[in-house]
Design a protein around this motif. Structure first.
Motif, mmCIF file in Angstrom:
data_model
loop_
_atom_site.group_PDB
_atom_site.id
_atom_site.type_symbol
_atom_site.label_atom_id
_atom_site.label_comp_id
_atom_site.label_asym_id
_atom_site.label_seq_id
_atom_site.Cartn_x
_atom_site.Cartn_y
_atom_site.Cartn_z
ATOM 1 N N ARG A 1 -22.116 10.969 3.241
ATOM 2 C CA ARG A 1 -22.155 10.019 4.356
ATOM 3 C C ARG A 1 -21.383 8.772 3.930
ATOM 4 N NH1 ARG A 1 -27.377 9.873 5.440
ATOM 5 N NH2 ARG A 1 -27.058 11.456 7.033
ATOM 6 N N VAL A 2 -20.536 8.279 4.817
ATOM 7 C CA VAL A 2 -19.789 7.056 4.544
ATOM 8 C C VAL A 2 -20.741 5.880 4.775
ATOM 9 C CG1 VAL A 2 -17.815 5.633 5.193
ATOM 10 C CG2 VAL A 2 -17.623 8.135 5.270
ATOM 11 N N GLN B 1 -20.218 6.813 -4.573
ATOM 12 C CA GLN B 1 -18.907 6.843 -5.200
ATOM 13 C C GLN B 1 -17.862 6.375 -4.198
ATOM 14 O OE1 GLN B 1 -19.297 11.650 -5.479
ATOM 15 N NE2 GLN B 1 -18.253 10.673 -7.080
ATOM 16 N N VAL B 2 -16.675 6.152 -4.688
ATOM 17 C CA VAL B 2 -15.574 5.727 -3.828
ATOM 18 C C VAL B 2 -14.663 6.921 -3.600
ATOM 19 C CG1 VAL B 2 -13.570 4.201 -3.633
ATOM 20 C CG2 VAL B 2 -15.699 3.358 -4.640
ATOM 21 N N ALA B 3 -14.253 7.124 -2.336
ATOM 22 C CA ALA B 3 -13.371 8.233 -1.983
ATOM 23 C C ALA B 3 -12.187 7.719 -1.179
ATOM 24 C CB ALA B 3 -14.136 9.273 -1.159
ATOM 25 N N ALA B 4 -11.017 8.271 -1.450
ATOM 26 C CA ALA B 4 -9.846 7.979 -0.623
ATOM 27 C C ALA B 4 -10.025 8.723 0.695
ATOM 28 C CB ALA B 4 -8.575 8.436 -1.331
ATOM 29 N N ASP C 1 -20.297 8.055 9.371
ATOM 30 C CA ASP C 1 -19.843 9.435 9.550
ATOM 31 C C ASP C 1 -20.315 10.303 8.393
ATOM 32 O OD1 ASP C 1 -18.452 8.946 11.899
ATOM 33 O OD2 ASP C 1 -16.494 8.783 10.922
ATOM 34 N N ASN C 2 -20.690 11.538 8.709
ATOM 35 C CA ASN C 2 -20.915 12.552 7.690
ATOM 36 C C ASN C 2 -19.572 13.227 7.471
ATOM 37 O OD1 ASN C 2 -23.676 12.039 7.507
ATOM 38 N ND2 ASN C 2 -24.140 13.437 9.165
ATOM 39 N N VAL C 3 -19.183 13.391 6.210
ATOM 40 C CA VAL C 3 -17.840 13.864 5.894
ATOM 41 C C VAL C 3 -17.844 14.972 4.856
ATOM 42 C CG1 VAL C 3 -16.743 11.662 6.500
ATOM 43 C CG2 VAL C 3 -17.545 12.039 4.154
ATOM 44 N N LEU C 4 -16.730 15.691 4.794
ATOM 45 C CA LEU C 4 -16.492 16.667 3.741
ATOM 46 C C LEU C 4 -15.664 15.984 2.674
ATOM 47 C CD1 LEU C 4 -15.487 19.731 5.929
ATOM 48 C CD2 LEU C 4 -17.680 19.340 4.794
ATOM 49 N N VAL C 5 -16.064 16.133 1.433
ATOM 50 C CA VAL C 5 -15.306 15.543 0.333
ATOM 51 C C VAL C 5 -14.930 16.629 -0.665
ATOM 52 C CG1 VAL C 5 -16.336 13.241 0.530
ATOM 53 C CG2 VAL C 5 -17.408 14.925 -0.951
ATOM 54 N N VAL D 1 -19.030 6.483 -0.385
ATOM 55 C CA VAL D 1 -19.747 7.643 0.149
ATOM 56 C C VAL D 1 -20.945 7.956 -0.730
ATOM 57 C CG1 VAL D 1 -17.690 8.647 1.223
ATOM 58 C CG2 VAL D 1 -18.284 9.318 -1.102
ATOM 59 N N ARG D 2 -21.960 8.535 -0.110
ATOM 60 C CA ARG D 2 -23.136 9.002 -0.846
ATOM 61 C C ARG D 2 -23.357 10.457 -0.470
ATOM 62 N NH1 ARG D 2 -28.205 5.571 -1.708
ATOM 63 N NH2 ARG D 2 -27.648 5.739 -3.871
ATOM 64 N N PRO D 3 -23.372 11.368 -1.457
ATOM 65 C CA PRO D 3 -23.593 12.790 -1.167
ATOM 66 C C PRO D 3 -24.885 13.014 -0.379
ATOM 67 C CG PRO D 3 -22.878 12.509 -3.424
ATOM 68 C CD PRO D 3 -23.155 11.131 -2.884
ATOM 69 N N ILE D 4 -24.851 14.011 0.514
ATOM 70 C CA ILE D 4 -26.020 14.390 1.305
ATOM 71 C C ILE D 4 -26.217 15.894 1.193
ATOM 72 C CG2 ILE D 4 -25.858 12.484 2.950
ATOM 73 C CD1 ILE D 4 -24.527 14.436 4.937
ATOM 74 N N ASP D 5 -27.444 16.347 1.472
ATOM 75 C CA ASP D 5 -27.712 17.777 1.515
ATOM 76 C C ASP D 5 -27.604 18.265 2.963
ATOM 77 O OD1 ASP D 5 -30.140 17.097 2.772
ATOM 78 O OD2 ASP D 5 -31.330 17.423 0.969
ATOM 79 N N SER D 6 -27.864 19.534 3.207
ATOM 80 C CA SER D 6 -27.704 20.096 4.550
ATOM 81 C C SER D 6 -28.754 19.591 5.540
ATOM 82 C CB SER D 6 -27.725 21.627 4.499
ATOM 83 O OG SER D 6 -28.962 22.080 3.999
ATOM 84 N N ASP D 7 -29.780 18.910 5.050
ATOM 85 C CA ASP D 7 -30.755 18.262 5.931
ATOM 86 C C ASP D 7 -30.365 16.805 6.188
ATOM 87 O OD1 ASP D 7 -32.472 20.499 6.232
ATOM 88 O OD2 ASP D 7 -33.319 20.096 4.244
ATOM 89 N N GLN D 8 -29.175 16.422 5.744
ATOM 90 C CA GLN D 8 -28.614 15.082 5.897
ATOM 91 C C GLN D 8 -29.381 14.021 5.120
ATOM 92 O OE1 GLN D 8 -27.186 14.096 9.859
ATOM 93 N NE2 GLN D 8 -27.588 16.206 10.497
#
Length: 89
Positions: free
Chosen positions: A3-4, A39-42, A51-55, A25-32
């Motif tokens: 999640r951003v 962490q920081v992502a480009a 937004d929930n995103v794919l990284v 961004v902070r990683p999430i599981d399939s239950d959100q």
């Protein structure tokens, strides 16, 4: 999946990151539910806060960023490559 939760502004950075939006961004599981650490992502897809995103990470992150073959691109280890519309379980 992540999640951003914010953005980062950096005026001094590696040349491979110039012109790229950097998001927290902070990683999430399939239950959100948020898991692990931030962490920081480009951002390659113009994601927004909330937004929930794919990284992708590692070599995949560098290739997704269109910088393969450029040694200075090795700085980027986490890239947002998609925005999640929904979770189907």
């Amino acid at each position: 999946m992540a999640r951003v939760i914010g953005s980062v502004v950096s005026t001094q950075k590696d040349s491979s990151l110039v012109g790229k939006k950097l998001m927290i961004v902070r990683p999430i599981d399939s239950d959100q539910k948020e898991i692990r650490f931030e962490q920081v992502a480009a951002d390659t897809v113009n994601a927004g806060i909330g937004d929930n995103v794919l990284v992708v990470r590692g070599a995949g992150a560098r290739r997704a960023d269109g910088e393969s073959g450029n040694e200075s691109a090795d700085v980027n280890d986490c890239t947002i490559v998609g925005i999640i519309d929904r979770f189907d379980k």
